[in-house]
Design an enzyme around this catalytic site. Structure first.
Site, PDB file in Angstrom:
ATOM      1  N   GLU A  81       2.477  10.224  -3.346  1.00 33.42           N
ATOM      2  CA  GLU A  81       3.554  10.998  -2.738  1.00 33.42           C
ATOM      3  C   GLU A  81       4.847  10.957  -3.545  1.00 33.42           C
ATOM      4  OE1 GLU A  81       3.636  12.946  -0.214  1.00 33.42           O
ATOM      5  OE2 GLU A  81       1.933  12.500   1.070  1.00 33.42           O
ATOM      6  N   GLU A 112     -14.163  -5.151  -4.666  1.00 32.19           N
ATOM      7  CA  GLU A 112     -12.941  -5.955  -4.570  1.00 32.19           C
ATOM      8  C   GLU A 112     -13.081  -7.317  -5.255  1.00 32.19           C
ATOM      9  OE1 GLU A 112     -12.851  -8.417  -0.442  1.00 32.19           O
ATOM     10  OE2 GLU A 112     -12.406  -6.288  -0.251  1.00 32.19           O
TER      11      GLU A 112
END
Length: 295
Positions: A81, A112
């Site tokens: 964004e 992960e």
């Protein structure tokens, strides 16, 4: 063995699956509200970290977002964004998500634990850069490795974790602990912990933009109007800040390629685009300081 907060059982967990749907919905809503409220205590740490992020952008450095799983999605959402909202250059933003950004509906959990790709991905880190490392547990191997590589490279480390006293927070220059309550679904940190992480990330990037002079009276003055919605927003901002009508605002925006800050100066002071851009360079992009300057 002590159970971490993100793995503990919620007070309403007993018999949850036997309750009416409306009761479960109310419990879920309240748990999200409680998680969001937990960010309040971290506000001073978030403010300090935002200053460090602003210094990175100001110096031409790079913001690196590093995380896995749900935390990775929250981090990526914030990073993606920054261009549209504040016109942060793409060259100054990197996303490092364990296993890469998903292109489908599956997000493998095993990634992960895989830290092998990070040495290459974080090559070239410098003291001008900042790594924002996000992990609910505060112990995710991928995220912890990113923080340690960053620290060894002299980069600034901002860490967000939902459990206090964890290795990730210990590795950070700016530790942000958001001690969210236990999840309604034990360990499902896409819920309360993820909500709190997104709020903290929103605060970090918005505060950074404020410090960079990209916010003026609550308006996004560093946006680049490149679609219908943003062009309308840009016109409204120029009208409000410069005190002009819509036609004048639109004309000023056209003169500077849709960039709001120079358009405000053009509309408010009647100066050419070249002078508006010169003043903004001299004031490091701070519109309020630019408006205070004599032409």
């Amino acid at each position: 063995m002590t159970t971490s907060g993100t793995e503990a059982l919620h007070v309403s967990a007993k018999g949850l699956d036997e309750r009416p749907a409306a009761d479960v919905a109310a419990i879920l809503a309240e748990s999200q509200i409680a998680a969001a409220a937990s960010v309040r205590d971290a506000a001073p740490a978030i403010a300090r970290a935002a200053e460090a992020m602003a210094a990175t952008i100001r110096s031409g450095g790079v913001l690196h977002y590093a995380a896995a799983g749900s935390s990775g999605l929250m981090a990526a959402a914030d990073a993606q964004e920054l261009g549209g909202t504040f016109s942060i250059l793409p060259a100054q933003i990197r996303i490092h998500m364990a296993g890469g950004l998903p292109t489908g509906v599956e997000m493998p959990g095993g990634t992960e634990d895989d830290t092998a790709s990070l040495d290459a991905a974080l090559t070239g880190l410098s003291p001008h850069d900042t790594v924002i490392a996000v992990s609910a547990s505060g112990t995710t191997p991928f995220t912890l490795a990113a923080a340690r590589i960053a620290s060894a490279s002299g980069a600034t480390v901002v860490a967000i974790a939902n459990n206090p006293g964890t290795a990730l927070l210990d590795a950070a220059d700016h530790p942000i602990c958001i001690a969210t309550p236990p999840e309604v679904l034990s360990g499902s940190t896409r819920m309360g912990a993820g909500t709190a992480q997104k709020i903290a990330l929103n605060m970090l990037s918005t505060l950074m933009a404020v410090r960079l002079g990209h916010v003026h009276d609550g308006m996004m003055v560093n946006l680049h109007a490149d679609n219908i919605k943003l062009r309308a927003r840009a016109v409204a901002i120029v009208c409000e800040v410069a005190g002009v009508d819509a036609d004048t605002a639109a004309s000023a925006l056209e003169a500077c390629g849709g960039r709001v800050k120079p358009a405000v100066l053009i509309a408010a002071k009647g100066m050419p685009a070249s002078r508006a851009n010169e003043i903004l360079r001299e004031t490091e992009g701070n519109l309020r300081a630019a408006l205070a300057r004599n032409t």
